[in-house]
Write an enzyme that holds these catalytic residues in place. Structure first.
Site, short mmCIF file in Angstrom:
data_model
loop_
_atom_site.label_atom_id
_atom_site.label_comp_id
_atom_site.label_asym_id
_atom_site.label_seq_id
_atom_site.Cartn_x
_atom_site.Cartn_y
_atom_site.Cartn_z
CD GLU A 68 -1.45 -2.39 1.82
OE1 GLU A 68 -0.22 -2.47 2.10
OE2 GLU A 68 -2.25 -3.31 2.01
NE ARG A 271 2.84 -10.47 1.63
CZ ARG A 271 3.16 -9.46 2.43
NH1 ARG A 271 4.35 -9.44 3.01
NH2 ARG A 271 2.33 -8.46 2.65
CD GLU A 313 17.92 -6.85 -0.91
OE1 GLU A 313 18.92 -6.21 -1.26
OE2 GLU A 313 17.97 -7.99 -0.41
CD GLU A 340 6.44 -5.33 -6.55
OE1 GLU A 340 6.96 -6.40 -6.15
OE2 GLU A 340 6.47 -4.28 -5.87
#
Length: 437
Positions: A68, A271, A313, A340
């Site tokens: 976010e 995650r 990263e 992404e």
């Protein structure tokens, strides 16, 4: 639930928070011990400011976590370009680091206050924002009510509601209406999200698309990237990113099946990096050689798994490959954002549980940039096929990037929706510019 019961429930929430406020300390202390809170800035969670309020109009942005925060960066830069001061709150230590890296001293950063009346009231009395903008699905009842009581406009941007959340809200329609009616505007990611917000009492609701499409590609340290690319050499690679418990075992199985035929290096990015020790033990128990990013382990020809156990990263990990599986979609529920990898030139594979990003996946799959796999066997076959077929992989990469380009425009639509609220602040800021120092 009737309107009267909804008001009573909100009253209980308000005063229940007041009653529990004295025992919040142990809760925060436990989070500090787990590394989930910044010990030096813990008082900010009580609404105690650690920075001076800038002079002039102030917009308060709130982003829960890293995703976010990144999504809000272009919007925040647009507001700052107009000379309006910005206060940005986040809820995690990692997101605070992202703010420092990407926005520096152009904004004031604070940790978001706990959603209890004493903390929220203290926060608002000090900062006194002219506008509050929250991202995606951050619905905090006490904060919403306290902003409403002060007649501070509230806008939800990049808004989305998962299937599970919508079902919960639908069971309490009066409660939902009592909260969502406080929003001056909701800017939703999709038509489906917009219909859900309207059903829960939010008006007006606009559709912008996903702000994350309009963000810059994740950054990378070019020297580090070159080092790893040199170490990888001609080896074939694939990445499994944002994985959840149960999916790392699937990744290990895929690697063991394909390594003898392909000389494969697998890049595994869980995650939650705090699980890295347990993941490494599992991989070693299966006879796999692991290199970890946090240890700066070199990637040798014998390395099976490059364990990306850092946060912030992803731009590095995804630039080491052209094929990415996006997790929380085989063993988990809801999926993770595929934008992404598509943006950075990866063909995308995912399990079928992608409810939280349904519209994004539909666009990518329809355009040919992503494929859905049913199980581990199908994942292994998909990875092998795309690794061994350079033309097909490159077609998927190009299709994914074209789809991302077609989805752009959310920032422009969001700024247009916000103009009735930020234009008066722009005028005010220009009439009374901040003094240096």
């Amino acid at each position: 639930m009737s309107g009267r019961l909804a008001r009573f429930a909100l009253w209980l929430y308000r005063w229940g928070g007041v009653a529990l406020y004295p025992v919040v300390g142990p809760y925060l202390a436990l989070r500090v011990a787990k590394g989930k809170e910044d010990r030096a800035r813990r008082r900010e969670r009580y609404g105690v400011a650690s920075a001076a309020r800038p002079a002039g109009p102030l917009v308060w942005f709130h982003a829960a976590s890293v995703g976010e925060t990144n999504a809000l960066v272009p919007l925040i830069r647009e507001v700052r370009r107009r000379g309006i001061a910005v206060l940005l709150t986040t809820g995690t230590v990692t997101s605070a680091k992202i703010v420092a890296e990407r926005l520096g001293d152009t904004v004031v950063h604070q940790y978001v206050p706990l959603d209890v009346k004493p903390a929220v009231s203290r926060f608002l009395e000090y900062w006194h924002p002219d506008l509050a903008v929250v991202a995606e699905s951050e619905i905090w009842p006490m904060t919403i009510l306290e902003l409403g009581a002060r007649r501070i406009p509230q806008v939800l941007v990049n808004g989305r509601i998962s299937d599970r959340s919508f079902e919960r809200w639908k069971r309490r329609p009066a409660f939902a209406d009592a909260l969502f009616e406080n929003f001056a505007l909701v800017v939703a990611q999709s038509e489906g999200d917009a219909e859900r917000f309207r059903a829960l009492g939010a008006l007006p609701v606009l559709v912008s698309g996903n702000l994350k499409v309009d963000t810059d590609a994740p950054p990378v340290d070019r020297a580090v990237l070159r080092t790893y690319l040199d170490q990888i050499g001609e080896r074939r690679t694939w990445a499994a990113i944002s994985t959840f418990e149960g999916e790392e075992e699937a990744v290990a199985n895929v690697h063991r099946a394909l390594r003898p035929r392909t000389g494969l290096l697998t890049i595994l990015v869980p995650r939650h990096p705090e699980r890295a020790d347990a993941i490494e033990e599992m991989l070693k128990a299966r006879g796999l050689k692991v290199a970890r990013r946090t240890r700066n382990d070199p990637l040798t020809p014998e390395t099976d798994i490059f364990l990306g156990d850092t946060i912030g990263e992803m731009g590095l990990y995804l630039r080491l490959t052209e094929l990415a599986f996006v997790g929380r979609s085989l063993a988990g529920e809801g999926g993770q954002n595929p934008l992404e990898p598509a943006m950075l030139g990866c063909a995308v594979l995912s399990g079928s549980n992608v409810q939280n990003f349904r519209d994004t996946y539909q666009t990518l799959v329809a355009g040919g940039g992503a494929r859905i796999v049913r199980d581990v066997e199908m994942l292994a076959k998909g990875v092998h096929y795309l690794l061994m077929n350079d033309d097909r992989r490159k077609q998927m990469i190009e299709a994914g990037q074209e789809s991302v380009q077609e989805m752009r425009g959310a920032l422009r639509a969001t700024v247009k929706g916000l103009e009735p609220y930020i234009n008066p602040l722009t005028v005010k800021a220009r009439l009374h510019p901040r003094q240096p120092g």
